[in-house]
Design an enzyme around this catalytic site. Structure first.
Site, PDB file in Angstrom:
ATOM      1  N   LYS A 176       9.374  48.750 -10.088  1.00  0.00           N
ATOM      2  CA  LYS A 176       9.682  49.987  -9.382  1.00  0.00           C
ATOM      3  C   LYS A 176       8.394  50.589  -8.832  1.00  0.00           C
ATOM      4  CE  LYS A 176      13.976  51.266 -11.722  1.00  0.00           C
ATOM      5  NZ  LYS A 176      14.689  52.340 -12.442  1.00  0.00           N
ATOM      6  N   HIS A 179       4.744  55.758  -8.484  1.00  0.00           N
ATOM      7  CA  HIS A 179       4.815  56.993  -7.709  1.00  0.00           C
ATOM      8  C   HIS A 179       3.703  57.975  -8.075  1.00  0.00           C
ATOM      9  CE1 HIS A 179       6.494  59.041 -11.172  1.00  0.00           C
ATOM     10  NE2 HIS A 179       7.497  58.186 -11.238  1.00  0.00           N
ATOM     11  N   HIS A 182       2.863  58.757 -11.678  1.00  0.00           N
ATOM     12  CA  HIS A 182       2.083  57.718 -12.369  1.00  0.00           C
ATOM     13  C   HIS A 182       0.607  57.819 -12.004  1.00  0.00           C
ATOM     14  CE1 HIS A 182       6.130  55.511 -12.320  1.00  0.00           C
ATOM     15  NE2 HIS A 182       5.918  55.903 -13.556  1.00  0.00           N
TER      16      HIS A 182
END
Length: 638
Positions: A176, A179, A182
């Protein structure tokens, strides 16, 4: 680096804290400055590591009898100031809790009674404050000699002796996007781990990966259809993400098609299509321990971790353990379920198991599901099990979760449940939160991976450097410098404000040398390195310079600022705010910048040159130490 907790415990070694100078050597230094009386040392002070504590000890020792207040109240009341014009240390008279007297009268009386001494000027009463200003002669010698002798060890104090901390940070989900949350967790968590380790804490850096769940069933099916072994080995993170996107598009299309059928038949949709079924079946095989399914999942995880390691290393970050949801054992989950039932924490509700926090006196926390109707556990249950296992394995004194403020409720629920389960270590868990990054995009569009951000910063920085052709021609390795300074820009922008504040992602500002930016800090460091190179004076002459020649106010103020660095680190341990260190470094570099036109080096007399080089080299050491603590790589030329 370990990929599970058991291996991490076996491999981990505590970083030894360097021994500070002895009290005897400090008193010998004081005697060389014509101060014959041994320093009266307060029990919780660190005068051999922190020059300002020398002054705290002396002032508290004399102020206690003057005020009639016990030294245990006087010493902690001596606080450092934000700006040098307000003094080096101040005491707010109300803090000493003397009843029946006006605080401003007390401050004036104490100022008059404080004795003449070699350490401070006569204190000034300013309303309810008593302000102390250090005498520059003794201060210059104590501070600069300490920095030049201790070098990279100047600043940290061993306040974490005998304690262990786990810092959980970054924690992306495999396959994933990496973003904005993170990114911030990675930068802030890396700094907090460095800070604790530098101050003597036994520090475990943990990356708790999103590496389990139905999405791996989806990924397993997707890889069978669209996967490439060659692409997986070459770039696992990007390839798995692309596979995940493709298979999700198919699942979404099938789900929409099934919805149309259900709507046409006037029925509630209960079927999402064959690919969704296939994904559920694949994950069920994983949970049942099917050898082929688990082997494929392990490859995804291990190859992703190897790629993550390369990316994190660009930010000077390494982990002791890559843990994850998959590492929480079934035994821990079963124990959580049993304990919550036995202690009346959980209850059944419509076939599911929930925790009703309202019934436990925590109305704001609402209700949380800990087990779904089909018997599967949720993220919260896994987090409880993970915390239990971590304490059993690491026996931590503090565990910090560096997670976005959007997860505030989840962490509050977790900590409340741990407390209700009567774990005495529940109070040792702490959530360090942070705000959002707004508009995080590059020229190629919305950011998906950390690598994209770092590459964009490098390219932009390279463009900025090329605008000055003469300087660019002198740069030995422009690729390395643009990469390093670009990363510095990204990290400093993230750490410049308070954690909780949102900030706008501005690549142009990040890569600018104007204002308080990462490139400006790097420029300040390279300028100090350049001064030392051009002077070409042996280090022993600098270390033995006559510091009484530093008479200018610019020199005095710079020394006063350098003296504050150990206090800055101790304050940061309390606030856990990277901006405390960042703001200090900018304040110090501003003082430096204004000093260059006054404190010339090359055109000065030899003895004056040596004294000023001692000052500039001390400033370089502190700047270098602070930048490394923030996770930066200071450059020497650019």
């Amino acid at each position: 680096m370990a990929t599970n907790d058991d291996a991490a415990v076996a491999q981990h070694t505590r970083k030894e804290f360097p021994a500070p100078p002895s009290l005897e050597s400090l008193n010998e230094r004081l005697q060389s400055l014509s101060i014959d009386d041994p320093l009266p040392v307060y029990a919780d002070s660190n005068p051999t590591s922190n020059p300002v504590d020398i002054y705290r000890c002396y002032i508290a020792h004399h102020l206690a009898p003057i005020t009639g207040v016990d030294i245990s109240l006087v010493y902690p009341a001596l606080e450092w100031t934000q700006t040098l014009d307000k003094g080096d240390l101040i005491v707010a008279a109300p803090r000493l809790r003397i009843k029946g007297r006006k605080p401003d009268e007390l401050a004036k009386e104490w100022a008059e009674k404080f004795p003449e001494n070699p350490y401070t000027e006569r204190p000034r009463a300013d309303g309810t404050f008593l302000r102390f200003y250090f005498k520059n002669g003794v201060l210059d010698n104590l501070v600069l000699s300490s920095i030049l002798k201790r070098k990279e060890n100047y600043g940290p104090i061993n306040t974490g002796k005998g304690k262990r901390v786990i810092v959980e940070f970054s924690s992306p989900n495999i396959a994933k996007p990496f973003h904005a949350g993170h990114l911030r967790s990675t930068i802030i968590g890396g700094f907090l781990a460095n800070l604790h380790e530098s101050c003597g804490w036994d520090t475990i850096r943990m990356n708790y990966l999103g590496d389990w769940g139905k999405q791996f069933g989806i990924l397993g099916v997707g890889f069978k259809r669209f996967g490439s072994e060659e692409e997986l080995v070459k770039d696992p993170i990007h390839h798995l993400f692309n596979v995940y996107v493709k298979i999700n598009q198919i699942i979404s299309a099938e789900k929409a098609e099934e919805k149309e059928k259900a709507d046409a038949a006037g029925e509630k949709q209960t079927y999402n299509g064959p690919t969704d079924d296939e994904a559920r079946e694949f994950f069920a095989r994983m949970e049942a321990g099917d050898a082929d399914a688990v082997a494929l999942w392990k490859r995804f995880r291990e190859l992703s971790i190897e790629k993550y390691k390369d990316t994190y290393s660009r930010l000077n970050i390494s982990y002791d353990v890559y843990s994850g949801e998959s590492q929480v054992s079934k035994e821990a989950m079963d124990t959580v379920t049993r304990l919550m039932t036995e202690k009346g924490v959980s209850e059944e509700s419509e076939g599911a198991v929930i925790v009703d926090f309202v019934k436990h006196g925590a109305k704001k926390l609402g209700k949380a599901i800990v087990k779904k109707k089909d018997g599967t556990s949720l993220y919260l249950t896994r987090d409880i099990g993970a915390a239990m296992e971590r304490y059993e394995k690491y026996k931590f004194d503090k565990m910090i979760y560096v997670v976005a403020c959007q997860q505030e409720l989840h962490l509050q629920q977790l900590f409340k449940i741990l407390g209700m389960l009567d774990f005495e270590w529940a109070s040792k868990c702490q959530h360090v939160n942070f705000g959002m990054v707004l508009g995080m995009s590059t020229r190629k569009g919305e950011v998906v991976f950390l690598d994209d951000i770092l590459q964009e910063a490098k390219e932009r920085m390279h463009e900025v450097m090329k605008k000055n052709e003469d300087k660019y021609a002198q740069v030995e390795d422009p690729e390395f410098i643009s990469d390093t300074v670009g990363r510095t820009g990204v990290m400093i922008q993230d750490m410049s404000g308070k954690r909780i504040n949102n900030y706008k992602f501005e690549m142009d500002r990040m890569t600018s040398f104007e204002g308080d930016t990462g490139p400006y800090l790097q420029y300040a460091h390279t300028r100090l390195c350049s001064i030392m190179r051009k002077a070409n004076v042996p280090l022993d002459k600098i270390e033995n310079a006559d510091l009484t020649l530093l008479t200018e106010p610019h020199a005095t103020n710079l020394v006063r600022c350098l003296a504050q660095y150990p206090d800055v680190l101790q304050q940061t341990l309390k606030t856990l705010e990277p901006t405390t260190v960042v703001t200090y470094l900018f304040k110090m570099t501003h003082l430096l910048s204004s000093s260059y036109t006054v404190l010339h080096v090359l055109s000065s007399e030899e003895n004056v040159k040596h004294a000023r080089l001692a000052l500039y080299e001390s400033a370089r050491i502190v700047l270098n130490n602070g930048m490394k603590l923030l996770g930066l790589t200071p450059v020497e030329r650019m």
